[in-house]
Write an enzyme that holds these catalytic residues in place. Structure first.
Site, mmCIF file in Angstrom:
data_model
loop_
_atom_site.group_PDB
_atom_site.id
_atom_site.type_symbol
_atom_site.label_atom_id
_atom_site.label_comp_id
_atom_site.label_asym_id
_atom_site.label_seq_id
_atom_site.Cartn_x
_atom_site.Cartn_y
_atom_site.Cartn_z
ATOM 1 N N ASP A 154 -16.954 -3.820 8.594
ATOM 2 C CA ASP A 154 -16.335 -3.501 9.885
ATOM 3 C C ASP A 154 -16.739 -2.145 10.466
ATOM 4 O O ASP A 154 -16.507 -1.900 11.650
ATOM 5 C CB ASP A 154 -14.802 -3.526 9.743
ATOM 6 C CG ASP A 154 -14.241 -4.939 9.659
ATOM 7 O OD1 ASP A 154 -15.033 -5.895 9.605
ATOM 8 O OD2 ASP A 154 -12.997 -5.078 9.641
ATOM 9 N N THR B 146 -8.957 -5.072 3.225
ATOM 10 C CA THR B 146 -8.129 -5.625 4.297
ATOM 11 C C THR B 146 -8.007 -7.142 4.178
ATOM 12 O O THR B 146 -6.912 -7.700 4.252
ATOM 13 C CB THR B 146 -8.749 -5.269 5.663
ATOM 14 O OG1 THR B 146 -8.915 -3.857 5.738
ATOM 15 C CG2 THR B 146 -7.874 -5.755 6.809
ATOM 16 N N GLY C 9 -6.517 -11.768 21.458
ATOM 17 C CA GLY C 9 -7.694 -12.045 20.623
ATOM 18 C C GLY C 9 -7.266 -12.783 19.368
ATOM 19 O O GLY C 9 -6.138 -13.300 19.275
ATOM 20 N N ALA D 161 -14.757 -11.078 7.553
ATOM 21 C CA ALA D 161 -14.962 -10.887 6.119
ATOM 22 C C ALA D 161 -16.281 -11.486 5.649
ATOM 23 O O ALA D 161 -17.005 -10.863 4.863
ATOM 24 C CB ALA D 161 -13.803 -11.531 5.358
ATOM 25 N N GLU E 14 -12.986 2.779 -4.782
ATOM 26 C CA GLU E 14 -11.945 2.215 -3.915
ATOM 27 C C GLU E 14 -10.677 3.071 -4.038
ATOM 28 O O GLU E 14 -10.215 3.335 -5.135
ATOM 29 C CB GLU E 14 -11.675 0.754 -4.297
ATOM 30 C CG GLU E 14 -10.453 0.128 -3.665
ATOM 31 C CD GLU E 14 -10.446 0.149 -2.137
ATOM 32 O OE1 GLU E 14 -11.423 -0.299 -1.536
ATOM 33 O OE2 GLU E 14 -9.446 0.633 -1.559
ATOM 34 N N HIS F 228 -16.639 -41.983 8.190
ATOM 35 C CA HIS F 228 -15.578 -42.479 9.059
ATOM 36 C C HIS F 228 -14.347 -42.799 8.232
ATOM 37 O O HIS F 228 -14.482 -43.395 7.162
ATOM 38 C CB HIS F 228 -16.067 -43.741 9.770
ATOM 39 C CG HIS F 228 -15.026 -44.379 10.632
ATOM 40 N ND1 HIS F 228 -14.671 -43.869 11.851
ATOM 41 C CD2 HIS F 228 -14.265 -45.486 10.426
ATOM 42 C CE1 HIS F 228 -13.726 -44.633 12.381
ATOM 43 N NE2 HIS F 228 -13.460 -45.618 11.535
ATOM 44 N N GLY G 18 -7.219 -4.903 18.689
ATOM 45 C CA GLY G 18 -8.520 -4.702 18.071
ATOM 46 C C GLY G 18 -8.471 -3.721 16.915
ATOM 47 O O GLY G 18 -7.423 -3.129 16.634
ATOM 48 N N LEU H 255 -8.716 -3.120 -4.624
ATOM 49 C CA LEU H 255 -9.938 -3.904 -4.593
ATOM 50 C C LEU H 255 -9.679 -5.169 -3.760
ATOM 51 O O LEU H 255 -8.664 -5.831 -3.954
ATOM 52 C CB LEU H 255 -10.328 -4.285 -6.031
ATOM 53 C CG LEU H 255 -11.583 -5.119 -6.208
ATOM 54 C CD1 LEU H 255 -12.828 -4.344 -5.790
ATOM 55 C CD2 LEU H 255 -11.728 -5.576 -7.656
HETATM 56 C C1 LIG Z 1 -4.591 -9.568 10.332
HETATM 57 C C2 LIG Z 1 -6.047 -9.790 10.037
HETATM 58 C C3 LIG Z 1 -6.524 -11.070 9.849
HETATM 59 C C4 LIG Z 1 -7.865 -11.278 9.566
HETATM 60 N N1 LIG Z 1 -8.297 -12.564 9.371
HETATM 61 C C5 LIG Z 1 -9.606 -12.784 9.099
HETATM 62 C C6 LIG Z 1 -10.069 -14.099 8.840
HETATM 63 O O1 LIG Z 1 -9.306 -15.065 8.845
HETATM 64 N N2 LIG Z 1 -11.386 -14.270 8.560
HETATM 65 C C7 LIG Z 1 -12.260 -13.226 8.541
HETATM 66 O O2 LIG Z 1 -13.438 -13.438 8.295
HETATM 67 N N3 LIG Z 1 -11.849 -11.961 8.763
HETATM 68 C C8 LIG Z 1 -10.549 -11.716 9.037
HETATM 69 N N4 LIG Z 1 -10.114 -10.431 9.225
HETATM 70 C C9 LIG Z 1 -11.110 -9.343 9.197
HETATM 71 C C10 LIG Z 1 -11.471 -8.928 7.770
HETATM 72 O O3 LIG Z 1 -10.298 -8.573 7.078
HETATM 73 C C11 LIG Z 1 -12.442 -7.759 7.820
HETATM 74 O O4 LIG Z 1 -13.551 -8.108 8.607
HETATM 75 C C12 LIG Z 1 -12.929 -7.373 6.440
HETATM 76 O O5 LIG Z 1 -11.862 -7.028 5.597
HETATM 77 C C13 LIG Z 1 -13.907 -6.189 6.547
HETATM 78 O O6 LIG Z 1 -14.374 -5.831 5.294
HETATM 79 P P1 LIG Z 1 -14.858 -4.342 5.006
HETATM 80 O O7 LIG Z 1 -15.400 -4.358 3.612
HETATM 81 O O8 LIG Z 1 -15.725 -3.855 6.085
HETATM 82 O O9 LIG Z 1 -13.554 -3.446 5.100
HETATM 83 P P2 LIG Z 1 -12.139 -3.501 4.404
HETATM 84 O O10 LIG Z 1 -11.797 -4.861 3.938
HETATM 85 O O11 LIG Z 1 -11.221 -2.827 5.338
HETATM 86 O O12 LIG Z 1 -12.338 -2.625 3.099
HETATM 87 C C14 LIG Z 1 -12.607 -1.279 3.122
HETATM 88 C C15 LIG Z 1 -12.072 -0.684 1.837
HETATM 89 O O13 LIG Z 1 -12.510 0.654 1.731
HETATM 90 C C16 LIG Z 1 -11.479 1.443 1.185
HETATM 91 N N5 LIG Z 1 -11.750 2.814 1.578
HETATM 92 C C17 LIG Z 1 -11.773 3.325 2.828
HETATM 93 N N6 LIG Z 1 -12.128 4.624 2.802
HETATM 94 C C18 LIG Z 1 -12.330 4.932 1.512
HETATM 95 C C19 LIG Z 1 -12.707 6.122 0.850
HETATM 96 N N7 LIG Z 1 -12.979 7.234 1.512
HETATM 97 N N8 LIG Z 1 -12.802 6.087 -0.489
HETATM 98 C C20 LIG Z 1 -12.541 4.968 -1.191
HETATM 99 N N9 LIG Z 1 -12.194 3.826 -0.611
HETATM 100 C C21 LIG Z 1 -12.089 3.802 0.722
HETATM 101 C C22 LIG Z 1 -10.220 0.850 1.771
HETATM 102 O O14 LIG Z 1 -9.095 1.147 0.973
HETATM 103 C C23 LIG Z 1 -10.553 -0.632 1.784
HETATM 104 O O15 LIG Z 1 -10.115 -1.298 0.611
HETATM 105 C C24 LIG Z 1 -8.764 -10.184 9.476
HETATM 106 C C25 LIG Z 1 -8.285 -8.877 9.645
HETATM 107 C C26 LIG Z 1 -6.939 -8.682 9.913
HETATM 108 C C27 LIG Z 1 -6.445 -7.275 10.066
#
Ligand SMILES: Cc1cc2nc3c(=O)[nH]c(=O)nc-3n(C[C@H](O)[C@H](O)[C@H](O)COP(=O)(O)OP(=O)(O)OC[C@H]3O[C@@H](n4cnc5c(N)ncnc54)[C@H](O)[C@@H]3O)c2cc1C
Length: 462
Positions: free
Chosen positions: A306, A46, A181, A314, A39, A439, A266, A43
């Site tokens: 994502d 997002t 959205g 998430a 990472e 209820h 998006g 940790l």
């Molecule tokens: C404002 C907002 C609100 C949201 N609300 C919700 C919600 O209420 N409920 C929900 O389910 N989802 C929500 N989401 C979406 C959710 O945050 C994401 O779907 C989720 O975080 C995706 O997880 P991920 O593991 O794919 O990526 P991420 O959480 O983005 O994690 C990827 C990680 O990889 C690391 N990384 C990237 N490239 C490298 C590299 N080359 N080397 C080492 N580390 C690297 C990054 O630093 C990051 O920590 C929200 C998103 C936003 C922006």
């Protein structure tokens, strides 16, 4: 160049410690696999630091503000004075900080090799971090996403994405939100509750356009009542900013002045620049392509979260991470059905859904084979107590199971748990109608909707 632990080959090397990556790491460690988790930032990714958790903390603060403002209707005398944004931010940061600490402890407590730094895929089985190479029999890509903008729309100053909006140290008086959205309507809802004048601009014909049309209509009605302005079916054409304001122009010729513009159009995949293409991982418009077992075209390389096309949520990432760990451990898990993933939009009122919309069901099964029913929360005691309006809409295959549940109303997101069991276990309305719902709860509305669709309505009007 050095090789990790004397050239050790790990069972699984994970790139990215967000929802997808860390879930894969925790499950793989539970299954006794040797795991490296890389990472570059924090940790939790997002969701924990810039997504789900801080936004929901803001939405809760917003609810408290609304409760104070509206206390009179419940016979309670309280006055809403103002938002102490420093206090709100410290509450929000406290929640994130506690969860972050907990997650760090969790990862530490397992036998996971945690590596801080930016990783790069240098071969199908190798990720390099600051000159050290980590080899894995399997590699999992989970590098997440970033807030997108539009061509020519530069982020900076008073033009921001959710990343900057979450750290604002003031409450804006007037905001334009570009994008109706999930993220756009959640911020609109927060700012309105904090006292701002908000205008949402959405290019598609309705707010939350991915939802069943009935949910969009209900949300639009509720937002109108809350005096959240929105312009749908209209495209953004440009923005200019001064030290004190932004002016947003639309293709319709209208222009709107505000303190800031939130760009919520998006999220794009964060999957370029880390060697994926060079190693030959098949990609499409920046996303990493996988099959239903989350395998990329390169044997031993998986992708989660994502960066994989589909719902950017998430809990989808968590489940995909768990799936990949189990797949690698040889447990042969069942593929995740994308439409069975619950979706909640946490604005006021909430929108929650699982399964397919009525329009999708008609397209899939033919209009004559689809039945739907909308149970109005007007007949639900707890919703009356809370003074919320909305509905539970069910979509079923005629003489078949429920294929979609769509809900609107304060707190209705909490009802998604049962709704997702119903859809994913392919329950018939007649079966759900036999089950007893407590209820007075909002959960009863789900039971009542199924009773009505099964032909035995209780508190259903019309
Ligand atoms: C404002 C907002 C609100 C949201 N609300 C919700 C919600 O209420 N409920 C929900 O389910 N989802 C929500 N989401 C979406 C959710 O945050 C994401 O779907 C989720 O975080 C995706 O997880 P991920 O593991 O794919 O990526 P991420 O959480 O983005 O994690 C990827 C990680 O990889 C690391 N990384 C990237 N490239 C490298 C590299 N080359 N080397 C080492 N580390 C690297 C990054 O630093 C990051 O920590 C929200 C998103 C936003 C922006």
């Amino acid at each position: 160049m050095s090789e990790s632990a004397n050239g050790q080959v790990h069972d699984i090397v994970i790139l990215g410690g967000g929802s997808g990556g860390y879930a894969a790491a925790l499950r793989a460690a539970e299954l006794g696999l040797s795991v490296v988790l890389i990472e570059k930032d924090k940790l939790g990714g997002t969701c924990l630091h810039r997504g789900c958790i801080p936004t929901k903390a803001l939405l809760h603060a917003a609810e408290v503000a609304d409760s104070a403002r509206e206390s009179g209707q419940f016979g309670v005398r309280a006055t809403f004075e103002s938002i102490d944004i420093a206090g709100v931010n410290s509450y929000k940061d406290g929640v994130v900080g506690r969860l972050y600490k907990g997650l760090q402890g969790l990862v530490k407590s397992k036998s996971i090799t945690y590596v801080e730094g930016e990783g790069r895929l240098v071969a199908a089985d190798t990720v390099e971090v600051a000159g050290t190479r980590y080899r894995g029999r399997n590699v999992v890509l989970g590098t997440g996403s970033y807030a997108r903008s539009l061509p020519g729309l530069e982020i900076g100053g008073r033009v921001m994405t959710s990343d900057q909006a979450l750290t604002l140290d003031y409450v804006p008086n007037r905001v334009v939100v570009l994008g109706g959205g999930v993220i756009g309507v959640e911020f609109a809802s927060v700012w309105r509750s904090f006292g701002a004048e908000v205008t949402i601009v959405e290019a598609l014909p309705r707010l939350v356009p991915a939802e069943d049309e009935s949910c969009s209509k209900a949300l639009e009605r509720a937002f109108r009542k809350r005096k959240i302005a929105f312009k749908t079916g209209v495209r953004f054409s440009g923005v200019s900013q001064t030290d004190t304001s932004v002016t947003v122009t639309l293709e319709s010729g209208d222009s709107i002045e505000a303190d800031l513009l939130l760009v919520a159009v998006g999220r794009g995949p964060n999957a370029t620049g880390f060697g994926f293409e060079e190693v030959g991982v098949r990609m499409d418009r920046g996303f990493v392509l996988t099959d239903e077992r989350l395998r990329t075209n390169i044997p031993g390389v998986f992708a989660v979260g994502d960066i994989v096309p589909g719902l950017q949520l998430a809990h989808r990432g968590f489940q995909q991470g768990i799936f990949v760990a189990e797949e690698i451990a040889g447990l042969g898990p069942a593929p995740i059905v994308e439409s069975g993933i619950p979706r909640v939009t946490y604005c006021e009122p909430e929108v929650a859904s699982v399964g397919i919309t009525e329009a999708q069901a008609k397209e899939k099964f033919g209009a004559e084979n689809v039945e739907s029913y909308e149970y109005n929360l007007g007949g639900n005691g707890k919703s009356q107590i809370l003074a919320t309006t909305g509905f539970v809409k069910l979509v079923r295959r005629k003489d078949g199971p429920v294929v979609g549940v769509h809900m609107v109303g304060a707190r209705m997101g909490e009802q998604i748990g049962e709704a997702q069991l119903i859809v994913n276990w392919e329950a018939f309305p007649e079966e759900v109608a036999q089950l007893v719902h407590a209820h007075p709860t909002q959960n009863e509305a789900l039971g009542e909707a199924h009773m009505a669709l099964a032909g035995k309505p209780l508190h259903a009007h019309g």
